[in-house]
Design a protein around this motif. Structure first.
Motif, PDB file in Angstrom:
ATOM      1  N   GLY A   3       0.906  -1.215   0.007  1.00 50.20           N
ATOM      2  CA  GLY A   3      -0.061  -0.154   0.030  1.00 50.20           C
ATOM      3  C   GLY A   3       0.692   1.201  -0.114  1.00 50.20           C
ATOM      4  O   GLY A   3       0.749   2.156  -0.642  1.00 50.20           O
ATOM      5  N   SER A   4       1.872   1.293   0.892  1.00 48.71           N
ATOM      6  CA  SER A   4       2.818   2.426   0.833  1.00 48.71           C
ATOM      7  C   SER A   4       3.473   2.321  -0.450  1.00 48.71           C
ATOM      8  O   SER A   4       3.850   3.663  -0.821  1.00 48.71           O
ATOM      9  N   GLY A   5       3.951   1.575  -1.065  1.00 46.98           N
ATOM     10  CA  GLY A   5       4.762   1.349  -2.238  1.00 46.98           C
ATOM     11  C   GLY A   5       3.830   2.036  -3.158  1.00 46.98           C
ATOM     12  O   GLY A   5       4.326   2.896  -4.359  1.00 46.98           O
ATOM     13  N   ARG A   6       2.528   1.749  -3.254  1.00 49.89           N
ATOM     14  CA  ARG A   6       1.485   2.219  -4.160  1.00 49.89           C
ATOM     15  C   ARG A   6       1.352   3.688  -4.325  1.00 49.89           C
ATOM     16  O   ARG A   6       1.265   4.393  -4.941  1.00 49.89           O
ATOM     17  N   ALA A   7       1.328   4.217  -2.841  1.00 44.18           N
ATOM     18  CA  ALA A   7       1.221   5.485  -2.839  1.00 44.18           C
ATOM     19  C   ALA A   7       2.491   6.213  -2.918  1.00 44.18           C
ATOM     20  O   ALA A   7       2.132   7.260  -3.890  1.00 44.18           O
ATOM     21  N   LEU A   8       3.635   5.455  -2.770  1.00 41.56           N
ATOM     22  CA  LEU A   8       4.672   6.370  -3.283  1.00 41.56           C
ATOM     23  C   LEU A   8       4.760   6.505  -4.801  1.00 41.56           C
ATOM     24  O   LEU A   8       5.117   7.367  -5.341  1.00 41.56           O
ATOM     25  N   PHE A   9       4.462   5.323  -5.407  1.00 36.56           N
ATOM     26  CA  PHE A   9       4.399   5.179  -7.067  1.00 36.56           C
ATOM     27  C   PHE A   9       3.434   6.189  -7.598  1.00 36.56           C
ATOM     28  O   PHE A   9       3.794   6.907  -8.495  1.00 36.56           O
ATOM     29  N   ASP A  10       2.371   6.348  -7.061  1.00 34.01           N
ATOM     30  CA  ASP A  10       1.338   7.375  -7.417  1.00 34.01           C
ATOM     31  C   ASP A  10       1.815   8.594  -7.455  1.00 34.01           C
ATOM     32  O   ASP A  10       1.847   9.626  -8.357  1.00 34.01           O
ATOM     33  N   GLY A  11       2.479   8.930  -6.319  1.00 33.82           N
ATOM     34  CA  GLY A  11       3.194  10.441  -6.346  1.00 33.82           C
ATOM     35  C   GLY A  11       4.201  10.826  -7.188  1.00 33.82           C
ATOM     36  O   GLY A  11       4.386  11.656  -7.996  1.00 33.82           O
ATOM     37  N   LEU A  12       5.099   9.701  -7.513  1.00 35.24           N
ATOM     38  CA  LEU A  12       6.248   9.787  -8.437  1.00 35.24           C
ATOM     39  C   LEU A  12       5.662   9.646 -10.080  1.00 35.24           C
ATOM     40  O   LEU A  12       6.176  10.346 -10.647  1.00 35.24           O
ATOM     41  N   ALA A  13       4.780   9.112 -10.125  1.00 39.46           N
ATOM     42  CA  ALA A  13       4.115   8.890 -11.303  1.00 39.46           C
ATOM     43  C   ALA A  13       3.568  10.258 -11.800  1.00 39.46           C
ATOM     44  O   ALA A  13       3.708  10.525 -13.078  1.00 39.46           O
ATOM     45  N   GLU A  14       2.981  11.153 -11.033  1.00 39.39           N
ATOM     46  CA  GLU A  14       2.445  12.260 -11.321  1.00 39.39           C
ATOM     47  C   GLU A  14       3.659  13.375 -11.647  1.00 39.39           C
ATOM     48  O   GLU A  14       3.492  14.152 -12.556  1.00 39.39           O
ATOM     49  N   GLN A  15       4.631  13.108 -10.909  1.00 38.57           N
ATOM     50  CA  GLN A  15       6.059  13.863 -11.340  1.00 38.57           C
ATOM     51  C   GLN A  15       6.662  13.521 -12.434  1.00 38.57           C
ATOM     52  O   GLN A  15       6.921  14.493 -13.423  1.00 38.57           O
ATOM     53  N   ALA A  16       6.494  12.137 -13.141  1.00 43.74           N
ATOM     54  CA  ALA A  16       7.104  11.460 -14.378  1.00 43.74           C
ATOM     55  C   ALA A  16       6.184  12.155 -15.313  1.00 43.74           C
ATOM     56  O   ALA A  16       6.676  12.738 -16.219  1.00 43.74           O
ATOM     57  N   VAL A  17       4.730  12.158 -15.274  1.00 45.15           N
ATOM     58  CA  VAL A  17       3.851  12.824 -16.121  1.00 45.15           C
ATOM     59  C   VAL A  17       4.237  14.002 -16.363  1.00 45.15           C
ATOM     60  O   VAL A  17       4.047  14.726 -17.745  1.00 45.15           O
ATOM     61  N   ALA A  18       4.303  14.967 -15.400  1.00 47.85           N
ATOM     62  CA  ALA A  18       4.600  16.448 -15.496  1.00 47.85           C
ATOM     63  C   ALA A  18       5.876  16.682 -16.150  1.00 47.85           C
ATOM     64  O   ALA A  18       6.213  17.205 -17.232  1.00 47.85           O
ATOM     65  N   PHE A  19       7.113  15.728 -15.893  1.00 50.03           N
ATOM     66  CA  PHE A  19       8.363  15.892 -16.437  1.00 50.03           C
ATOM     67  C   PHE A  19       8.120  15.604 -17.962  1.00 50.03           C
ATOM     68  O   PHE A  19       8.710  16.159 -18.867  1.00 50.03           O
ATOM     69  N   ASP A  20       7.293  14.366 -18.406  1.00 50.45           N
ATOM     70  CA  ASP A  20       7.248  13.937 -19.732  1.00 50.45           C
ATOM     71  C   ASP A  20       6.476  15.172 -20.517  1.00 50.45           C
ATOM     72  O   ASP A  20       7.090  15.376 -21.789  1.00 50.45           O
ATOM     73  N   ARG A  21       5.685  15.587 -20.037  1.00 54.75           N
ATOM     74  CA  ARG A  21       4.984  16.964 -20.485  1.00 54.75           C
ATOM     75  C   ARG A  21       5.821  18.098 -21.090  1.00 54.75           C
ATOM     76  O   ARG A  21       5.649  18.502 -22.108  1.00 54.75           O
ATOM     77  N   ALA A  22       6.659  18.365 -19.829  1.00 58.46           N
ATOM     78  CA  ALA A  22       7.786  19.483 -20.390  1.00 58.46           C
ATOM     79  C   ALA A  22       8.640  19.122 -21.076  1.00 58.46           C
ATOM     80  O   ALA A  22       9.052  20.099 -22.052  1.00 58.46           O
ATOM     81  N   LEU A  23       9.067  17.724 -21.169  1.00 58.36           N
ATOM     82  CA  LEU A  23       9.951  17.527 -22.333  1.00 58.36           C
ATOM     83  C   LEU A  23       9.429  17.477 -23.666  1.00 58.36           C
ATOM     84  O   LEU A  23      10.050  17.925 -24.653  1.00 58.36           O
TER      85      LEU A  23
END
Length: 148
Positions: free
Chosen positions: A105-125
């Motif tokens: 559960g904590s791994g999923r929550a961590l991934f969800d937060g990092l995934a949001e950052q990854a999506v924003a990074f990809d958009r900017a790139l």
């Protein structure tokens, strides 16, 4: 990196596509690295494991290794660290020959937060490249990755 005109030499590292792909991948990866390293202390391999499990669900370590092009020993060490941190767990597979890895559960929550950052990074790139060039680059990279 400044572009040099082709010198006519049989081998010019600055024009060697595998080298250029590696340089682009490394530099781009390092720009995203603070999202997981500075905040959570994760290695790139740990991030790759989280990203695969978060994106595809339960997988074996061998599958993560193959899909991410990461050495099995690196994956094994990273899995152990993520398990020690409570981010993932090992479960017996149906055939009992391999263990499946699953986010907690904590791994999923961590991934969800990092995934949001990854999506924003990809958009900017993609924005920095422009829509047409980003789409063309994605198509070319998919083509190169699919070749065996």
């Amino acid at each position: 990196m400044s572009a040099k005109p082709h010198s006519g030499k049989p081998f010019d590292l600055d024009r060697f596509l595998p080298y250029l792909l590696n340089q682009a991948g490394e530099r781009t990866g390092k720009r995203f690295e603070p999202a997981y390293r500075e905040t959570h202390g994760f290695s790139r391999t740990q991030w790759r494991i989280l990203a695969h499990l978060g994106s595809y669900g339960e997988l074996t370590a061998a599958t993560v290794s193959r899909r991410s092009n990461t050495e099995k020993t690196k994956v094994s060490r990273a899995v152990a660290a993520l398990e020690d941190g409570g981010w993932l767990e090992r479960i017996a597979a149906d055939d009992r020959r391999a263990e499946l890895l699953r986010l907690t559960g904590s791994g999923r929550a961590l991934f969800d937060g990092l995934a949001e950052q990854a999506v924003a990074f990809d958009r900017a790139l993609r924005k920095s490249l422009g829509a047409e060039q980003a789409q063309a680059l994605e198509m070319m990279l998919r083509q190169l990755a699919a070749e065996e």
